[in-house]
Write a protein that holds these residues in place. Sequence first.
Motif, short mmCIF file in Angstrom:
data_model
loop_
_atom_site.label_atom_id
_atom_site.label_comp_id
_atom_site.label_asym_id
_atom_site.label_seq_id
_atom_site.Cartn_x
_atom_site.Cartn_y
_atom_site.Cartn_z
N LEU A 1 0.80 -1.29 0.02
CA LEU A 1 0.12 0.01 -0.12
C LEU A 1 0.82 1.39 -0.09
N GLU A 2 0.67 2.21 -0.69
CA GLU A 2 1.52 3.45 -1.12
C GLU A 2 1.04 4.44 -0.02
N SER A 3 0.06 4.55 0.48
CA SER A 3 -0.40 5.36 1.77
C SER A 3 -1.92 5.00 2.07
N PRO A 4 -1.96 5.30 3.60
CA PRO A 4 -3.21 4.91 4.20
C PRO A 4 -4.68 5.22 3.46
N ALA A 5 -5.47 4.09 3.42
CA ALA A 5 -6.82 4.51 2.54
C ALA A 5 -7.79 4.18 3.74
N GLY A 6 -9.04 5.15 3.53
CA GLY A 6 -10.19 4.90 4.26
C GLY A 6 -10.98 3.58 4.28
N LEU A 7 -11.52 3.12 5.17
CA LEU A 7 -12.05 1.70 5.07
C LEU A 7 -13.37 1.70 6.00
N SER A 8 -14.77 1.26 5.62
CA SER A 8 -15.70 1.21 6.32
C SER A 8 -16.42 -0.24 6.18
N LEU A 9 -17.08 -0.88 7.26
CA LEU A 9 -17.29 -2.02 6.89
C LEU A 9 -18.38 -2.27 7.98
N ASN A 10 -19.57 -2.76 7.63
CA ASN A 10 -20.64 -3.47 8.65
C ASN A 10 -21.57 -4.29 7.75
N THR A 11 -22.65 -4.89 8.16
CA THR A 11 -23.42 -5.79 7.73
C THR A 11 -24.10 -5.46 6.42
N GLY A 12 -24.29 -4.13 6.39
CA GLY A 12 -25.06 -3.86 5.14
C GLY A 12 -23.97 -2.92 4.01
N MET A 13 -22.63 -2.74 4.26
CA MET A 13 -22.02 -1.81 3.73
C MET A 13 -20.62 -2.13 3.69
N LEU A 14 -19.95 -1.71 2.48
CA LEU A 14 -18.23 -1.99 2.59
C LEU A 14 -17.84 -0.67 1.40
N ALA A 15 -16.96 -0.14 2.05
CA ALA A 15 -16.30 1.01 1.26
C ALA A 15 -14.83 1.17 1.44
N LEU A 16 -14.05 1.14 0.52
CA LEU A 16 -12.76 1.48 0.44
C LEU A 16 -12.36 2.72 -0.40
N ASP A 17 -11.91 3.66 0.33
CA ASP A 17 -11.32 4.78 -0.54
C ASP A 17 -10.34 4.38 -1.49
N ALA A 18 -10.04 5.37 -2.77
CA ALA A 18 -8.86 5.17 -3.44
C ALA A 18 -7.68 4.57 -3.02
N ALA A 19 -7.34 3.33 -3.09
CA ALA A 19 -5.88 2.91 -2.24
C ALA A 19 -4.97 2.29 -3.66
N CYS A 20 -3.98 2.99 -3.73
CA CYS A 20 -2.90 2.59 -4.60
C CYS A 20 -1.75 1.86 -3.91
N PHE A 21 -1.34 0.85 -4.67
CA PHE A 21 -0.26 -0.30 -4.27
C PHE A 21 0.93 -0.07 -5.31
N LEU A 22 2.10 0.02 -4.83
CA LEU A 22 3.48 -0.03 -5.33
C LEU A 22 4.13 -1.28 -5.65
N GLY A 23 4.67 -1.83 -6.77
CA GLY A 23 5.50 -3.07 -6.61
C GLY A 23 6.71 -2.62 -6.46
N SER A 24 7.66 -3.79 -5.93
CA SER A 24 9.12 -3.81 -5.76
C SER A 24 9.70 -3.86 -7.10
N ARG A 25 9.19 -3.99 -8.21
CA ARG A 25 9.64 -4.07 -9.63
C ARG A 25 9.04 -2.92 -10.28
N GLU A 26 8.66 -1.98 -9.81
CA GLU A 26 8.13 -0.74 -10.33
C GLU A 26 6.51 -1.01 -10.55
N GLY A 27 5.71 -0.30 -11.29
CA GLY A 27 4.31 -0.56 -11.63
C GLY A 27 3.53 -0.01 -10.39
N ARG A 28 2.35 -0.08 -10.56
CA ARG A 28 1.34 0.66 -9.79
C ARG A 28 -0.17 0.14 -10.19
N LEU A 29 -0.78 -0.19 -8.85
CA LEU A 29 -2.40 -0.67 -8.98
C LEU A 29 -3.05 0.37 -8.13
N CYS A 30 -4.19 0.88 -8.56
CA CYS A 30 -5.06 1.86 -7.82
C CYS A 30 -6.52 1.29 -7.74
#
Length: 693
Positions: free
Chosen positions: A155-184
């Motif tokens: 994970l590149e930087s912290p991202a907001g997360l909410s979870l309950n029995t009727g809802m799941l939300a993950l704010d924009a979360a970006c991930f970096l790879g050790s061999r370059e590359g990026r996934l958001c």
Amino acid sequence: MDGRLDGLRGLVVEARVAALGDFLDGAAGSLVGQGNISLDPAQPSLQLRGRGQNLSWAGVSLESLVMAPADGAPGTRLELEGLELGGNRFDRVVATFTGERPLDDIALSAEWLGSRIETLLRGGVADWTSPLASGWRGQLQRLRLHAAEAGFIELESPAGLSLNTGMLALDAACFLGSREGRLCIDSHWQSGDEFALEAAVDALSPNLALTLLGSDLAFTQRLSGELEWRQRPQSEPRARVRLGISPGQVTTEEGEETVITTGAGLFGFEIADGRLYSGNLDIPVPGSGGIDTDFTVPDLSAGLESSVQGRIRIQLASIEPLLRLFPGVEGSSGPLSADMNFSGTLSDPRLTGHASLVRGTVSHFASGLVLEDIRLAGAVYQYDQTELTGTFRAGEGQGTARMVVNFDDILAPELSLELSGRNLALVNVPDLNLIADPDLRLIWREGELGVIGRIVVPRARLSPRYLPTTTAAESADVVIVAGADPLAEPAESKPVDWKVRGQLELELGDDVRLILERATARAQGKTTFHWSGPLMPLADGGFGISGEISAYGQLLRIAEGRVNFSNRPADNPFLNIRAEREIYGNSQVTRAGVLVTGTLKRPIMEPYSVPMTTRERALTLLATGSDFNYEQGVGSVEVGMYVAPKLYISYGIGLFDEQNVISARYDLGKGWGIKTTSGQRETGADISYTIEH
């Protein structure tokens, strides 16, 4: 159990279960523990202690479970060993719940197949009066997935997360790879509303995902593109995937050998109205053609069990990229074409169609093996097998072949090859030539080579200058203080990590010759080789040896020779070889020689004479051709040479008198010989006839 779940003291639980199956149908294992659970909003708490062994229930199994207070902070630590879930095994899983209130900080780690994932959540339950409804809110502080051979993604930087029995939300979360590359990733779901997932990929390596799937290959290609998935309640999903594949190489896991080089490719599909359509995978192979795949799924309602339809076309100008998946093949050519349809399901696609190879050539440089004019044709069956049959040439010989390739695991195919023929040149390099009539089957499966069959060798020429030899490296304490030795060889070669199993019968005909620096011999006989894993087989049988050998400065004829194996390692047979020379002009001894016994690695050599005499006298006769008998006053040193094919001239000096003798011997053949002698005291002639019995 004692207390109230919503009270300040909470609910106290203690359990001692010797057999969990007595309380829960289909369960097994034992459990001992105690705990305190309180959902009091003023002071909620969670404290657990206990231990479990060999637990299982509903398809989930666990070798051991340990619950204990967290280290250095209020909370609980949960350790799981040998967790099997959904067909996957996790060697170790650790979950820690700490903070002023339960679930404020949640740390999770898991290890499996040399990989590790670490996660840290920080937040808390929004309302302890109704914890399930209010749910957990906070941040995904850390997420790192690491595979030893393929690097990591985190994970590149912290991202907001909410979870309950009727809802799941993950704010924009970006991930970096050790061999370059990026996934958001950006995802949200609300009960009664739409589930949405959006992802963007930029120059991301596929190696991490492939390593987790158990692949032994590595890829230098990078993936870039977008993924979007949306679905409303009671509605079919809508999705779109477009990933570009950069040019690159597919190599072995260590990156030592390139298997195939690809150009810029594309992978994509669209989903709408419960149907997958416009699916395609295009992978060009520069200068050789490429692979083109189109597929659709008319109904996605069954998930991975949904039916799939499609077509795959392979056009390669050379079979070399495919044969590099198999060890030992170092050069190949010939166009390969395949046109196949696939059906079945997403989890188990089935291929049908045809494939052909014309004018193919396969070579192995070290042995000089060249299979030419390979013509194979066959079919691809629904059980992921390709069967090709045809003919080929090897030298002046003609052979037939049947090859079956199983692609159940596309990254680890299984190969079965049946070969038969006559007068095939299987080895053809300078001073090492072998003509054979094989009836052989080879099977390559999961790093193991199976061998079964028979090889008859009517003719062969072998020289040790091209046979394998051991190597020597410098001592481990050698230090190069400046520069490097340009001629230095690697201290250690990489050990072969594949095994051999099976049985091979080898029969040598009457024209198999071994040409050494000091010997010329023929070998004939039959031996069976057995493999049970190691590359060096056990052998049972033997070969007869005849010919000539140079020893003690003399050319000796092999009167009797045998190499026996007796179910022992093939590189260390038993020896029983008699090599001898004739002794002319001696009324007491007719022949002298050497007897070689013992094993190839520890031979024993003993001189002998016919008839038997002392070891020293036999050695003198063997080395000089002259006799030495101190007790009878007989002994001389003689030097001579052949001046013609059958005429031998010698000059001798007596050891017990001062007589000098000049001799001439002429071999008449068939046991007859004539010898004339002229000395200081006497001159004469002898006619001899030798009878062997």
